[in-house]
Design an enzyme around this catalytic site. Structure first.
Site, PDB file in Angstrom:
ATOM      1  CB  SER A 140     -13.307  85.586 -10.772  1.00  0.00           C
ATOM      2  OG  SER A 140     -13.911  85.211 -11.996  1.00  0.00           O
ATOM      3  CE  LYS A 141      -9.201  86.189 -10.312  1.00  0.00           C
ATOM      4  NZ  LYS A 141      -9.800  84.973  -9.812  1.00  0.00           N
ATOM      5  NE  ARG A 142     -15.909  83.240 -15.805  1.00  0.00           N
ATOM      6  CZ  ARG A 142     -16.709  82.997 -14.775  1.00  0.00           C
ATOM      7  NH1 ARG A 142     -16.174  82.788 -13.584  1.00  0.00           N
ATOM      8  NH2 ARG A 142     -18.012  82.958 -14.925  1.00  0.00           N
ATOM      9  N   GLY A 191     -14.045  90.966 -15.523  1.00  0.00           N
ATOM     10  CA  GLY A 191     -13.489  92.294 -15.736  1.00  0.00           C
ATOM     11  C   GLY A 191     -12.606  92.680 -14.572  1.00  0.00           C
TER      12      GLY A 191
END
Length: 471
Positions: free
Chosen positions: A246-248, A250
């Site tokens: 996921s976005k966290r 990167g």
RNA sequence: GGCCCGUUAGUCUAGCGGUUAGGACAUCGGCCUCUCACGCCGAGAGCAUGGGUUCAAGUCCCGUACGGGUCACCA
């Protein structure tokens, strides 16, 4: 085997995700390998979250990766439309048919009562399942209702997944789920089945977060009276902590990697190798992938997305390009960074020296901006190499270069060597101060290249600056 | 929690009953060298765990642990 008709069916709620791209890629490869058809369908029934921008971003990402679709939005095809919200009539019709045959029924329960029942079940630590309240009520279209699919209460459904093998689901774990909302919009399982049926999809390859949907979908295919396609569930892509990517973790959008200066052929290469293999081979051209790809070589285990390895793959691809091609493709990145590069001999020379030293075009720009912008002098490099001791060297090199007619490699080399010899020093003692003067740091391409790329005028200017700085 | 799927080095993977468990990224060391990089050479590092089956198990079966997925009028 039938000629494959496969599809990629994203919901347009965001950019094209790395994981989605890989799913699309595997489908595309299978279609291309077998002379089949690759269908793109947009599952935009979640009107809250679907956006036109996301649709555009998905097209954009797929085109960049070179995943062209044979049927779908913008190209059309015999089984359209390819947006689910434009197919509402088809779902209604199929649902009606199921109702007539007693395979689906109207449910008049309100969200409120359902929510209350759910809460109740939770309080009693029971697994909530729709209690079947409306299962045998007569159909009254005038009352607000949703349509539920009638699931057999006993027995089980088994299918043989192309990557995971046989998977059996007892019907007790299923329930009469909603297939059509009150407003006539289908829910995922129904919409996907109806579309796959009507689009004649005969192999469904998707993320393995859908394995638990498969049994209920098979039940729907059977209820609708259509042949059941084959299924291939692809393992998830994880982040470094083994949680779903996921976005966290990167950047997760393919366009982000484009913007960082990855080559689409490298992204494709890396993505396909994450979960699929062909012996010990790491680098594949698109043609090789089309030739070799098979679902039987897709592994069953989730894989951790490793940007470092993708950068390595990208570097390998970059190294294969000619100077001309490299320059042509690097140019936009220099321009985007506000550097006044042009598709000329200088850029080609910059790319030629960057080739072995940087893995992405983003790194090109970052590492070699001093070829197009003033140097940013590293204080430590300055303290060590721009000193009273080295000033004479800088002056001598400056004078030597100024005296040269042209910047032939041999001439520059001769100058550096003779300066080293005259002083009884190693070449490094000459090159390092000059390097700091010309690039601002202690790591750079060879000095002869740097001098040639900067040109005589700029080289002399930077040497003068450095000499002045020493005082 | 129920159900489903998975488990070979830090990571991606090969393996498909008998291998000194192979390759790649990353890491470390060396060579090359005007620095950095490239290249080349080399090193460390792995079958989650416990039971079976078998002459023989990383490979087959079961349990356990761990990880992931899924349980909506989201997809």
């Amino acid at each position: 085997m039938d000629t494959p008709r496969v599809r990629f069916a994203p919901s347009p709620t965001g950019y094209l995700h790395i994981g989605g791209a890989r799913t699309a890629l595997f489908n595309w490869l299978w279609a291309r390998r077998n002379g089949g058809t690759f269908v793109l369908r947009i599952e935009d029934t979640d009107r809250e979250r679907s956006t036109q921008a996301a649709v555009d971003a998905i097209f954009d990402g797929m085109r960049w990766l070179g995943l062209d679709w044979d049927e779908g939005p913008e190209v059309g095809g015999p089984h359209g439309p390819y947006f689910q919200t434009e197919r509402l009539g088809i779902y209604a019709e199929q649902a009606e048919k199921l109702i007539r045959e007693g395979k689906a029924y109207a449910c008049y329960c309100t969200r409120e009562t359902l929510d209350a029942q759910r809460k109740q079940a939770e309080a009693e630590k029971r697994q909530f399942r729709y209690p079947g309240t409306c299962r045998n009520l007569p159909y009254d279209p005038s009352r607000p209702h949703v349509i539920r699919f009638r699931v057999p209460e006993t027995g089980s459904t088994t299918f043989v997944d192309l990557v995971k093998g046989p998977i059996e689901t007892p019907h007790e774990v299923l329930q009469d789920e909603v297939i059509l909302r009150g407003d006539g919009v289908p829910l995922y399982n129904f919409g996907a089945v109806v579309d796959d049926v009507t689009m004649r999809i005969n192999l469904v390859a998707r993320g393995d977060d859908h394995v638990n949907n498969t049994a209920r979908q098979i039940l729907m295919y059977e209820a609708l009276g259509y042949p059941v396609p084959k299924f291939a569930h692809l393992p998830m892509i994880l982040g470094a902590d083994k949680a779903r990517l996921s976005k966290r973790h990167g950047a997760t959008s393919v366009t982000a990697y484009r913007d960082m200066g990855f080559l689409p052929e490298a992204v494709v290469n890396y993505l396909v190798r994450l979960g699929w293999s062909h012996g010990d081979q790491e680098l594949f051209t698109r043609e090789e992938l089309v030739r070799y790809f098979d679902f039987k070589d897709v592994g069953a285990t989730a894989g951790v997305f490793n940007p470092e390895k993708m950068a390595w793959v990208n570097h390998e691809w970059l190294k294969k390009l000619s100077d001309e091609e490299l320059a042509r493709r690097a140019l936009p990145y220099f321009l985007a960074a506000g550097l006044p590069a042009a598709d000329d001999a200088k850029l080609r020379h910059v790319c030629a020296v960057a080739r072995e030293r940087a893995r992405t075009f983003g790194e090109y720009v970052q590492q070699f901006r001093y070829f197009y912008a003033p140097i940013q002098l590293d204080p430590k490099a300055k303290a060590k190499f721009l000193t009273a001791d080295t000033k004479p060297i800088l002056e001598a090199v400056r004078a030597g270069l100024a005296a040269l007619e042209t910047l032939e490699t041999e001439a520059i080399e001769k100058l550096f060597h003779s300066e080293a010899e005259q002083r009884g020093l190693g070449l490094g003692k000459i090159a390092q101060p000059v390097r700091v003067a010309l690039t601002g740091g202690t790591a750079s391409p060879g000095m002869y290249d740097v001098v040639q790329i900067l040109g005589k005028e700029e080289t002399l200017r930077r040497l003068d600056d450095a000499i002045r700085l020493v005082g």
